[in-house]
Design a protein around this motif. Structure first.
Motif, PDB file in Angstrom:
ATOM      1  N   ASP A 143     -29.401 -25.586  38.346  1.00 51.00           N
ATOM      2  CA  ASP A 143     -28.912 -26.382  36.989  1.00 51.00           C
ATOM      3  C   ASP A 143     -29.727 -25.729  35.821  1.00 51.00           C
ATOM      4  O   ASP A 143     -28.932 -25.944  34.891  1.00 51.00           O
ATOM      5  CB  ASP A 143     -29.195 -28.060  37.449  1.00 51.00           C
ATOM      6  CG  ASP A 143     -28.653 -28.277  38.647  1.00 51.00           C
ATOM      7  OD1 ASP A 143     -27.509 -28.224  38.916  1.00 51.00           O
ATOM      8  OD2 ASP A 143     -29.465 -29.129  39.085  1.00 51.00           O
ATOM      9  N   LYS A 164     -26.681 -23.138  35.166  1.00 51.83           N
ATOM     10  CA  LYS A 164     -25.664 -23.804  34.533  1.00 51.83           C
ATOM     11  C   LYS A 164     -26.403 -24.078  32.673  1.00 51.83           C
ATOM     12  O   LYS A 164     -25.595 -23.865  31.907  1.00 51.83           O
ATOM     13  CB  LYS A 164     -25.476 -25.129  34.793  1.00 51.83           C
ATOM     14  CG  LYS A 164     -24.601 -24.962  36.307  1.00 51.83           C
ATOM     15  CD  LYS A 164     -24.510 -26.549  36.797  1.00 51.83           C
ATOM     16  CE  LYS A 164     -23.951 -26.285  38.156  1.00 51.83           C
ATOM     17  NZ  LYS A 164     -23.839 -27.868  38.801  1.00 51.83           N
ATOM     18  N   PHE A 165     -27.376 -24.303  33.018  1.00 51.68           N
ATOM     19  CA  PHE A 165     -28.173 -24.268  31.526  1.00 51.68           C
ATOM     20  C   PHE A 165     -29.373 -23.673  31.458  1.00 51.68           C
ATOM     21  O   PHE A 165     -30.041 -23.373  32.278  1.00 51.68           O
ATOM     22  CB  PHE A 165     -28.588 -25.960  31.478  1.00 51.68           C
ATOM     23  CG  PHE A 165     -27.254 -26.612  30.967  1.00 51.68           C
ATOM     24  CD1 PHE A 165     -26.954 -26.902  29.576  1.00 51.68           C
ATOM     25  CD2 PHE A 165     -26.672 -27.329  31.836  1.00 51.68           C
ATOM     26  CE1 PHE A 165     -25.724 -27.454  29.240  1.00 51.68           C
ATOM     27  CE2 PHE A 165     -25.537 -28.086  31.666  1.00 51.68           C
ATOM     28  CZ  PHE A 165     -25.099 -28.218  30.570  1.00 51.68           C
ATOM     29  N   ASN A 199     -25.742 -23.835  27.098  1.00 51.18           N
ATOM     30  CA  ASN A 199     -24.841 -24.042  28.161  1.00 51.18           C
ATOM     31  C   ASN A 199     -24.601 -22.320  28.594  1.00 51.18           C
ATOM     32  O   ASN A 199     -23.943 -21.800  27.797  1.00 51.18           O
ATOM     33  CB  ASN A 199     -23.489 -24.657  27.795  1.00 51.18           C
ATOM     34  CG  ASN A 199     -22.700 -24.811  28.854  1.00 51.18           C
ATOM     35  OD1 ASN A 199     -22.345 -23.941  29.689  1.00 51.18           O
ATOM     36  ND2 ASN A 199     -21.989 -26.165  29.240  1.00 51.18           N
ATOM     37  N   THR A 246     -20.521 -21.892  28.524  1.00 51.22           N
ATOM     38  CA  THR A 246     -19.626 -21.849  27.246  1.00 51.22           C
ATOM     39  C   THR A 246     -20.485 -21.281  26.089  1.00 51.22           C
ATOM     40  O   THR A 246     -20.128 -21.083  25.033  1.00 51.22           O
ATOM     41  CB  THR A 246     -19.447 -23.260  26.844  1.00 51.22           C
ATOM     42  OG1 THR A 246     -20.442 -24.091  26.702  1.00 51.22           O
ATOM     43  CG2 THR A 246     -18.709 -24.070  27.979  1.00 51.22           C
ATOM     44  N   TYR A 271     -27.583 -26.879  22.052  1.00 48.22           N
ATOM     45  CA  TYR A 271     -27.986 -28.247  21.763  1.00 48.22           C
ATOM     46  C   TYR A 271     -29.267 -28.385  21.440  1.00 48.22           C
ATOM     47  O   TYR A 271     -30.164 -27.654  22.138  1.00 48.22           O
ATOM     48  CB  TYR A 271     -27.507 -29.309  22.769  1.00 48.22           C
ATOM     49  CG  TYR A 271     -26.133 -29.124  23.554  1.00 48.22           C
ATOM     50  CD1 TYR A 271     -25.168 -29.897  22.971  1.00 48.22           C
ATOM     51  CD2 TYR A 271     -25.859 -27.950  24.650  1.00 48.22           C
ATOM     52  CE1 TYR A 271     -23.605 -29.704  23.567  1.00 48.22           C
ATOM     53  CE2 TYR A 271     -24.666 -27.920  25.119  1.00 48.22           C
ATOM     54  CZ  TYR A 271     -23.492 -28.620  24.415  1.00 48.22           C
ATOM     55  OH  TYR A 271     -22.246 -28.595  25.226  1.00 48.22           O
ATOM     56  N   PHE A 309     -28.836 -36.153  29.211  1.00 44.62           N
ATOM     57  CA  PHE A 309     -27.861 -35.162  28.754  1.00 44.62           C
ATOM     58  C   PHE A 309     -27.412 -34.332  30.030  1.00 44.62           C
ATOM     59  O   PHE A 309     -26.342 -34.287  30.338  1.00 44.62           O
ATOM     60  CB  PHE A 309     -28.405 -34.184  27.960  1.00 44.62           C
ATOM     61  CG  PHE A 309     -27.568 -32.913  27.774  1.00 44.62           C
ATOM     62  CD1 PHE A 309     -26.533 -33.116  26.577  1.00 44.62           C
ATOM     63  CD2 PHE A 309     -27.978 -31.762  28.227  1.00 44.62           C
ATOM     64  CE1 PHE A 309     -25.850 -31.907  26.451  1.00 44.62           C
ATOM     65  CE2 PHE A 309     -26.993 -30.604  27.786  1.00 44.62           C
ATOM     66  CZ  PHE A 309     -25.928 -30.855  27.181  1.00 44.62           C
ATOM     67  N   GLN A 349     -25.076 -36.211  32.638  1.00 45.36           N
ATOM     68  CA  GLN A 349     -23.616 -36.427  32.203  1.00 45.36           C
ATOM     69  C   GLN A 349     -23.075 -34.959  31.974  1.00 45.36           C
ATOM     70  O   GLN A 349     -21.508 -34.985  32.049  1.00 45.36           O
ATOM     71  CB  GLN A 349     -23.549 -36.829  30.576  1.00 45.36           C
ATOM     72  CG  GLN A 349     -24.099 -38.256  30.463  1.00 45.36           C
ATOM     73  CD  GLN A 349     -24.302 -38.665  29.114  1.00 45.36           C
ATOM     74  OE1 GLN A 349     -23.636 -38.255  28.185  1.00 45.36           O
ATOM     75  NE2 GLN A 349     -25.049 -39.680  28.858  1.00 45.36           N
ATOM     76  N   ASN A 350     -23.678 -34.017  32.101  1.00 47.65           N
ATOM     77  CA  ASN A 350     -22.968 -32.555  32.025  1.00 47.65           C
ATOM     78  C   ASN A 350     -23.171 -31.509  33.247  1.00 47.65           C
ATOM     79  O   ASN A 350     -22.639 -30.555  33.238  1.00 47.65           O
ATOM     80  CB  ASN A 350     -23.661 -31.664  30.712  1.00 47.65           C
ATOM     81  CG  ASN A 350     -23.356 -32.308  29.326  1.00 47.65           C
ATOM     82  OD1 ASN A 350     -22.012 -32.220  28.958  1.00 47.65           O
ATOM     83  ND2 ASN A 350     -24.156 -33.290  28.889  1.00 47.65           N
ATOM     84  N   ILE A 351     -23.635 -32.099  34.204  1.00 44.86           N
ATOM     85  CA  ILE A 351     -23.977 -31.424  35.617  1.00 44.86           C
ATOM     86  C   ILE A 351     -23.127 -32.178  36.641  1.00 44.86           C
ATOM     87  O   ILE A 351     -23.491 -33.493  36.915  1.00 44.86           O
ATOM     88  CB  ILE A 351     -25.395 -31.106  35.978  1.00 44.86           C
ATOM     89  CG1 ILE A 351     -26.029 -30.030  34.975  1.00 44.86           C
ATOM     90  CG2 ILE A 351     -25.310 -30.580  37.403  1.00 44.86           C
ATOM     91  CD1 ILE A 351     -27.361 -29.715  35.208  1.00 44.86           C
TER      92      ILE A 351
END
Length: 421
Positions: free
Chosen positions: A330, A380-381, A399, A402, A406, A416, A419-421
């Motif tokens: 992650d 992912k991040f 990210n 993409t 942030y 955060f 909500q995004n993983i």
């Protein structure tokens, strides 16, 4: 260079992740079936396997690792799981303080000194189940359903069940006499092992690998022709219950299995695996209503199966089955210098305790190489912590797919990521 022993293998990388997925699937399936996990010693008294598995089996006569320990005791690395589970059942007096049946499952390493080949090793892992204290044919059908459902869950195709019945003690004795009469005029045409088996246990001749294709073995008497009414009734019920569970089966009258303790139902489960050739068997088992008594326990019925995990993994590989394993992380944390490492490892600890898969740069790489390492880990991040981030308390989050960036406080990070993983 010291190398691993012949017939063994190392586990790591993507194979290790696949293996862990299969193990977790097995554990989850056994929870659904309400079976209890058992674990027994890797080595036991040699007598256990000689009596339990059978003095005339190839496992005992040719394949066991037997040795003397420092107390001059005869011990054997376990070649299979059933005998050890039966010993545990007896020694812990589960027949007296449990509600029957006792339903056990196990998973662990076994050892046989045999010729290594594809999917077969001298140290191998085995998954199996044992059910004690039920004479009901439903137990046979339930045990058969476990590997069938496991293979289907894993995505293997062409699952096929082969079943046969050896009958009870009376039926086996009648069949034994029929085999002696049949093989007597042909014994000199069979291999040396078969000649020895003829005197000790003629049923083992049917399991011969050397003479398997000979007309003598092909035309041997069939077990089901010697079943008494009780044995035939049990076998018919097993078939009825398999049909009720929509499990396809084929009666294979040549199926006897390679161990001495089986009675009544014996079975094998195979799959249509490209590249396995004619031998697609992935697991086998059956009923053993006399084994507990043979090992000095009270008369207790039993039924079970075992499967080799390596052969299963080979089948999944040959069939190119895609397993839903996690091959990414992650978050990857990059502390820019030594000064930011304390904050970085604090955040790392926080992420892991909140359920995220996270890693960090331990080798003081520069930013360019750290980004490459994040790609290699499929992160992912990316969380970058430099002097500015440490002083301000505002983290830079990137990210990695993409490439968006942030700016978040430490307190906002968990929400955060949720909500995004």
């Amino acid at each position: 260079m010291i190398q691993r022993p012949k017939g063994t293998y190392d586990v790591n990388g993507i194979y290790g992740k696949k293996l862990l997925y299969v193990e977790e699937l097995i554990e989850g399936l056994m929870e659904k079936y309400n079976y209890e996990y058992f674990r027994t010693p890797i080595f036991e008294s040699s007598t256990l396997f000689h009596r339990g598995v059978g003095e005339t089996t190839d496992i005992v006569t040719k394949e066991t690792y037997d040795f003397k320990d420092r107390g001059d005791r005869d011990v054997t690395l376990r070649p299979e799981g059933t005998a050890s589970i039966v010993r545990s059942f007896i020694e812990n007096k589960m027949y007296g303080n449990r509600t029957m049946p006792v339903k056990a499952w196990y998973y662990g390493p076994m050892f046989r000194y045999e010729r290594p080949q594809s999917g077969r090793f001298r140290e191998f892992y085995q998954f199996g189940v044992e059910v004690f204290g039920s004479l009901d044919a439903m137990s046979d059908a339930e045990v058969i359903s476990i590997p069938v459902n496991l293979y289907k869950l894993l995505g293997l195709k062409g699952i096929k069940v082969n079943i046969n019945s050896l009958g009870d003690k009376e039926s086996r004795e009648m069949y034994r006499e029929a085999l002696i009469e049949y093989f007597k005029p042909h014994i000199n045409d069979l291999c040396e092992d078969c000649k020895e088996r003829f005197l000790k246990n003629p049923l083992r001749i049917l399991d011969c690998k050397i003479d398997a294709d000979s007309d003598i073995l092909k035309n041997a008497p069939k077990t089901i022709d010697y079943l008494n009414s009780n044995s035939l009734n049990h076998f018919n019920k097993v078939k009825k219950y398999l049909e009720a569970m929509n499990i396809d089966y084929t009666i294979n009258t040549k199926l006897v299995r390679g161990l001495d303790y089986y009675t009544h139902t014996v079975f094998e489960v195979e799959a249509s695996v490209e590249g396995f050739g004619s031998q697609n068997v992935l697991c086998g088992g059956g009923r053993y209503d006399n084994l507990v008594e043979t090992l000095d326990g009270p008369k207790t019925s039993g039924v079970g199966f075992a499967m080799g995990i390596e052969r299963l993994m080979t089948a999944l590989d040959y069939e190119a089955v895609t397993l839903p394993i996690i091959d990414n992380i992650d978050c990857y944390i990059i502390p820019v210098s030594e000064n930011e490492k304390d904050l970085a490892i604090h955040i790392l600890q926080d992420l892991r305790l909140n359920g995220f898969i996270a890693d960090i740069d331990y080798n003081n790489r520069n930013l360019k190489n750290n980004f490459k390492n994040a790609d290699r880990l499929n992160s992912k991040f990316i969380i970058i912590i430099g002097e500015e981030e440490k002083d301000s308390g505002i983290l830079t989050i990137k990210n990695n797919e993409t490439k968006e960036e942030y700016k978040l406080s430490h307190d906002e990070l968990i929400d955060f990521l949720d909500q995004n993983i």
